[in-house]
Design a protein around this motif. Structure first.
Motif, PDB file in Angstrom:
ATOM      1  N   ARG A   5      48.803 -11.490 107.296  1.00 21.81           N
ATOM      2  CA  ARG A   5      47.933 -11.647 108.442  1.00 21.81           C
ATOM      3  C   ARG A   5      48.498 -12.777 109.293  1.00 21.81           C
ATOM      4  O   ARG A   5      49.455 -13.419 108.930  1.00 21.81           O
ATOM      5  CB  ARG A   5      46.498 -11.996 108.012  1.00 21.81           C
ATOM      6  N   MET A   6      47.843 -12.978 110.429  1.00 18.84           N
ATOM      7  CA  MET A   6      48.255 -14.124 111.250  1.00 18.84           C
ATOM      8  C   MET A   6      48.041 -15.401 110.468  1.00 18.84           C
ATOM      9  O   MET A   6      47.053 -15.527 109.740  1.00 18.84           O
ATOM     10  CB  MET A   6      47.370 -14.197 112.490  1.00 18.84           C
ATOM     11  N   GLU A   7      48.920 -16.338 110.660  1.00 19.89           N
ATOM     12  CA  GLU A   7      48.703 -17.667 110.093  1.00 19.89           C
ATOM     13  C   GLU A   7      48.185 -18.552 111.224  1.00 19.89           C
ATOM     14  O   GLU A   7      48.865 -18.720 112.242  1.00 19.89           O
ATOM     15  CB  GLU A   7      50.006 -18.235 109.546  1.00 19.89           C
ATOM     16  N   ILE A   8      46.990 -19.068 111.072  1.00 20.80           N
ATOM     17  CA  ILE A   8      46.358 -19.845 112.145  1.00 20.80           C
ATOM     18  C   ILE A   8      46.477 -21.332 111.802  1.00 20.80           C
ATOM     19  O   ILE A   8      46.003 -21.763 110.744  1.00 20.80           O
ATOM     20  CB  ILE A   8      44.856 -19.498 112.294  1.00 20.80           C
ATOM     21  N   ILE A   9      47.082 -22.089 112.703  1.00 22.22           N
ATOM     22  CA  ILE A   9      47.222 -23.534 112.496  1.00 22.22           C
ATOM     23  C   ILE A   9      46.478 -24.229 113.640  1.00 22.22           C
ATOM     24  O   ILE A   9      46.830 -24.037 114.815  1.00 22.22           O
ATOM     25  CB  ILE A   9      48.703 -23.959 112.475  1.00 22.22           C
ATOM     26  N   ILE A  10      45.454 -24.986 113.291  1.00 25.69           N
ATOM     27  CA  ILE A  10      44.650 -25.664 114.327  1.00 25.69           C
ATOM     28  C   ILE A  10      44.955 -27.155 114.256  1.00 25.69           C
ATOM     29  O   ILE A  10      44.729 -27.798 113.224  1.00 25.69           O
ATOM     30  CB  ILE A  10      43.145 -25.407 114.113  1.00 25.69           C
ATOM     31  N   LYS A  11      45.471 -27.702 115.348  1.00 24.59           N
ATOM     32  CA  LYS A  11      45.823 -29.118 115.409  1.00 24.59           C
ATOM     33  C   LYS A  11      44.783 -29.858 116.259  1.00 24.59           C
ATOM     34  O   LYS A  11      44.190 -29.275 117.165  1.00 24.59           O
ATOM     35  CB  LYS A  11      47.224 -29.269 116.028  1.00 24.59           C
ATOM     36  N   PRO A  12      44.575 -31.137 115.970  1.00 24.02           N
ATOM     37  CA  PRO A  12      43.532 -31.880 116.700  1.00 24.02           C
ATOM     38  C   PRO A  12      43.778 -31.973 118.207  1.00 24.02           C
ATOM     39  O   PRO A  12      42.836 -31.992 118.980  1.00 24.02           O
ATOM     40  CB  PRO A  12      43.570 -33.276 116.062  1.00 24.02           C
ATOM     41  N   SER A  13      45.029 -32.021 118.618  1.00 31.22           N
ATOM     42  CA  SER A  13      45.303 -32.203 120.051  1.00 31.22           C
ATOM     43  C   SER A  13      46.408 -31.252 120.491  1.00 31.22           C
ATOM     44  O   SER A  13      47.152 -30.710 119.662  1.00 31.22           O
ATOM     45  CB  SER A  13      45.770 -33.634 120.302  1.00 31.22           C
ATOM     46  N   ALA A  14      46.527 -31.102 121.815  1.00 30.70           N
ATOM     47  CA  ALA A  14      47.602 -30.262 122.359  1.00 30.70           C
ATOM     48  C   ALA A  14      48.957 -30.847 121.966  1.00 30.70           C
ATOM     49  O   ALA A  14      49.878 -30.112 121.607  1.00 30.70           O
ATOM     50  CB  ALA A  14      47.470 -30.171 123.869  1.00 30.70           C
ATOM     51  N   ALA A  15      49.065 -32.168 122.016  1.00 34.60           N
ATOM     52  CA  ALA A  15      50.359 -32.797 121.690  1.00 34.60           C
ATOM     53  C   ALA A  15      50.776 -32.464 120.267  1.00 34.60           C
ATOM     54  O   ALA A  15      51.952 -32.169 120.003  1.00 34.60           O
ATOM     55  CB  ALA A  15      50.269 -34.312 121.886  1.00 34.60           C
ATOM     56  N   TRP A 254      40.602 -24.041 105.964  1.00 36.47           N
ATOM     57  CA  TRP A 254      40.527 -24.020 104.499  1.00 36.47           C
ATOM     58  C   TRP A 254      41.791 -23.359 103.916  1.00 36.47           C
ATOM     59  O   TRP A 254      42.416 -23.867 102.988  1.00 36.47           O
ATOM     60  CB  TRP A 254      39.256 -23.265 104.107  1.00 36.47           C
ATOM     61  N   VAL A 255      42.146 -22.216 104.517  1.00 39.85           N
ATOM     62  CA  VAL A 255      43.346 -21.505 104.052  1.00 39.85           C
ATOM     63  C   VAL A 255      44.569 -22.410 104.196  1.00 39.85           C
ATOM     64  O   VAL A 255      45.390 -22.538 103.280  1.00 39.85           O
ATOM     65  CB  VAL A 255      43.559 -20.204 104.872  1.00 39.85           C
ATOM     66  N   HIS A 258      44.765 -25.228 101.721  1.00 33.48           N
ATOM     67  CA  HIS A 258      44.990 -24.828 100.321  1.00 33.48           C
ATOM     68  C   HIS A 258      46.225 -23.952 100.141  1.00 33.48           C
ATOM     69  O   HIS A 258      46.388 -23.316  99.101  1.00 33.48           O
ATOM     70  CB  HIS A 258      43.748 -24.101  99.776  1.00 33.48           C
ATOM     71  N   LYS A 259      47.057 -23.946 101.136  1.00 30.93           N
ATOM     72  CA  LYS A 259      48.237 -23.081 101.082  1.00 30.93           C
ATOM     73  C   LYS A 259      49.173 -23.537  99.967  1.00 30.93           C
ATOM     74  O   LYS A 259      49.466 -24.727  99.857  1.00 30.93           O
ATOM     75  CB  LYS A 259      48.943 -23.205 102.429  1.00 30.93           C
ATOM     76  N   PRO A 260      49.639 -22.607  99.151  1.00 29.85           N
ATOM     77  CA  PRO A 260      50.644 -23.006  98.154  1.00 29.85           C
ATOM     78  C   PRO A 260      51.897 -23.524  98.864  1.00 29.85           C
ATOM     79  O   PRO A 260      52.232 -23.025  99.952  1.00 29.85           O
ATOM     80  CB  PRO A 260      50.964 -21.698  97.416  1.00 29.85           C
ATOM     81  N   ASP A 261      52.571 -24.486  98.292  1.00 29.86           N
ATOM     82  CA  ASP A 261      53.744 -25.080  98.944  1.00 29.86           C
ATOM     83  C   ASP A 261      54.763 -24.034  99.373  1.00 29.86           C
ATOM     84  O   ASP A 261      55.347 -24.114 100.453  1.00 29.86           O
ATOM     85  CB  ASP A 261      54.421 -26.078  97.996  1.00 29.86           C
TER      86      ASP A 261
END
Ligand code: GLP
Length: 265
Positions: A5-15, A254-255, A258-261
Motif C-alpha cells: 500500500r502507500m507508505e504515508i509519512i507525516i512530518k511536523p513541518s513543510a521543511a 502508528w504504522v 512501528h515499522k520493522p527496521d
C-alpha cells in the motif's frame, strides 16, 4: 522494495517533509549512481531541489551518471522560454548540479510531430531501463503531471488540454491565466505507474482535501492521483497541514512508528 500500500509519512513541518523527500532521492542516487529519475515541477519540489543542490555543493551527491525524464512541458514553449519547465529545471536543479545535458530529457514543447515525439519519449524511457524513482506533486484538482481529471488511468505520454483552473493556478510565470498555453505534453498515468517507485510530496493546507481523496478516496479518473493507491511502491510525504483531513492519520503514524527496521525507506 515492494509494498502492499502507500507508505504515508507525516512530518511536523513543510521543511521536514522536504528534507525527508530529499533524503529519499539522495539514497536512490547513492544506491544506483546511474539511476533514472522522473522529475516534476510546480512549487512543491523547489525546496527539495534546493536541498539536493546543497548536497551536491557539499560533495555529498554526484549527478554525473544520473539520467532524468521530466513529467511534462507546455506546447509552444522552447527550452529557453522563461516559463518552460525545461527552464524551471535549469534554474532550480540542473544548473546547480553536475548532471550531463545529454542525460536530461524534458518533453519538447516545440515538437513538430507531437504524437511521434510522445512515442519517442516513451521509447527513450524504456531504453533507459525505466524510471527508478518518480517524484510527483499533486494539484488541488488531483492531477499528476498534467493528467487532468477524466484522463484515462492507462494513458501514455500525449498531448493534453489543461483546465481553466490549472491555467489559473499556473499563471504565475506567465503573468496571467490567459497567457498560459492551453496544450501540454505529459507522461500518461500508465507511464507514471510503471516507475519502480513513486515519491509523492504535498505540503500546505491548500492540499489537505486532495490529499485525503488521493489516499482514502475511491480510485477514479475524476481524481487521477487516486491511482497511486494501486502503485506497488509509493511513498507519500506530507506535512501536518496537508495531512489535516486524513481520517486515518493516527493509524499512518502508528504504522510508521512501528515499522520493522528492514522496511524503513
Ligand atoms: C503543475 C505540474 C504538476 C504539479 C502541479 C502542482 O500543474 N504540471 O506536476 O504537481 O503543478 O504544483 P504545486 O506544487 O505548485 O502545487
Amino acid at each position: 522494495m515492494l509494498r502492499d500500500r502507500m507508505e504515508i509519512i507525516i512530518k511536523p513541518s513543510a521543511a521536514e517533509a522536504q528534507q525527508e523527500a530529499a533524503a529519499i532521492l539522495r539514497r536512490q542516487i547513492r544506491e544506483k549512481p546511474d539511476c533514472v529519475l522522473g522529475m516534476s515541477t510546480g512549487s512543491t519540489p523547489i525546496p527539495i531541489y534546493a536541498l539536493l543542490a546543497a548536497m551536491h555543493r557539499r560533495g555529498e551527491l554526484d549527478f554525473s551518471r544520473v539520467r532524468t525524464f521530466n513529467l511534462d512541458e507546455y506546447v509552444g514553449l522552447g527550452p529557453d522560454h522563461l516559463a518552460s519547465y525545461r527552464q524551471f529545471m535549469q534554474e532550480h536543479l540542473f544548473g546547480k548540479v553536475n548532471i550531463r545535458p545529454e542525460n536530461i530529457r524534458v518533453p519538447d514543447g516545440l515538437a513538430k510531430d507531437i504524437p511521434k515525439h510522445c512515442a519517442d519519449y516513451e521509447a527513450a524511457i524504456r531504453n533507459a531501463g525505466g524510471i527508478d524513482l518518480q517524484l510527483l506533486g499533486v494539484s488541488r484538482d488531483g492531477h499528476i503531471g498534467f493528467n487532468e481529471p477524466s484522463s484515462s488511468l492507462a494513458s501514455r505520454t500525449r498531448l493534453k488540454t489543461i483546465t481553466p483552473q490549472t491555467a489559473a493556478d499556473n499563471a504565475g510565470p506567465f503573468g496571467s491565466a490567459d497567457k498560459v498555453p492551453r496544450h501540454v505534453i505529459t507522461m500518461g498515468i500508465g507511464t507514471i505507474m510503471e516507475a519502480r517507485r513513486c515519491l509523492m510530496v504535498a505540503t500546505g493546507a491548500g492540499k489537505a482535501a486532495v490529499v485525503a481523496q488521493m489516499i482514502e478516496g475511491a480510485i477514479t479518473a475524476d481524481c487521477p492521483a487516486t491511482v497511486l493507491q494501486m502503485h506497488p511502491s509509493c511513498v507519500v510525504v506530507l506535512d501536518e497541514e496537508a495531512a489535516a483531513k486524513l481520517k486515518r492519520a493516527a493509524y499512518y503514524r502508528w504504522v510508521y512508528a512501528h515499522k520493522p527496521d528492514w522496511q524503513r525507506v
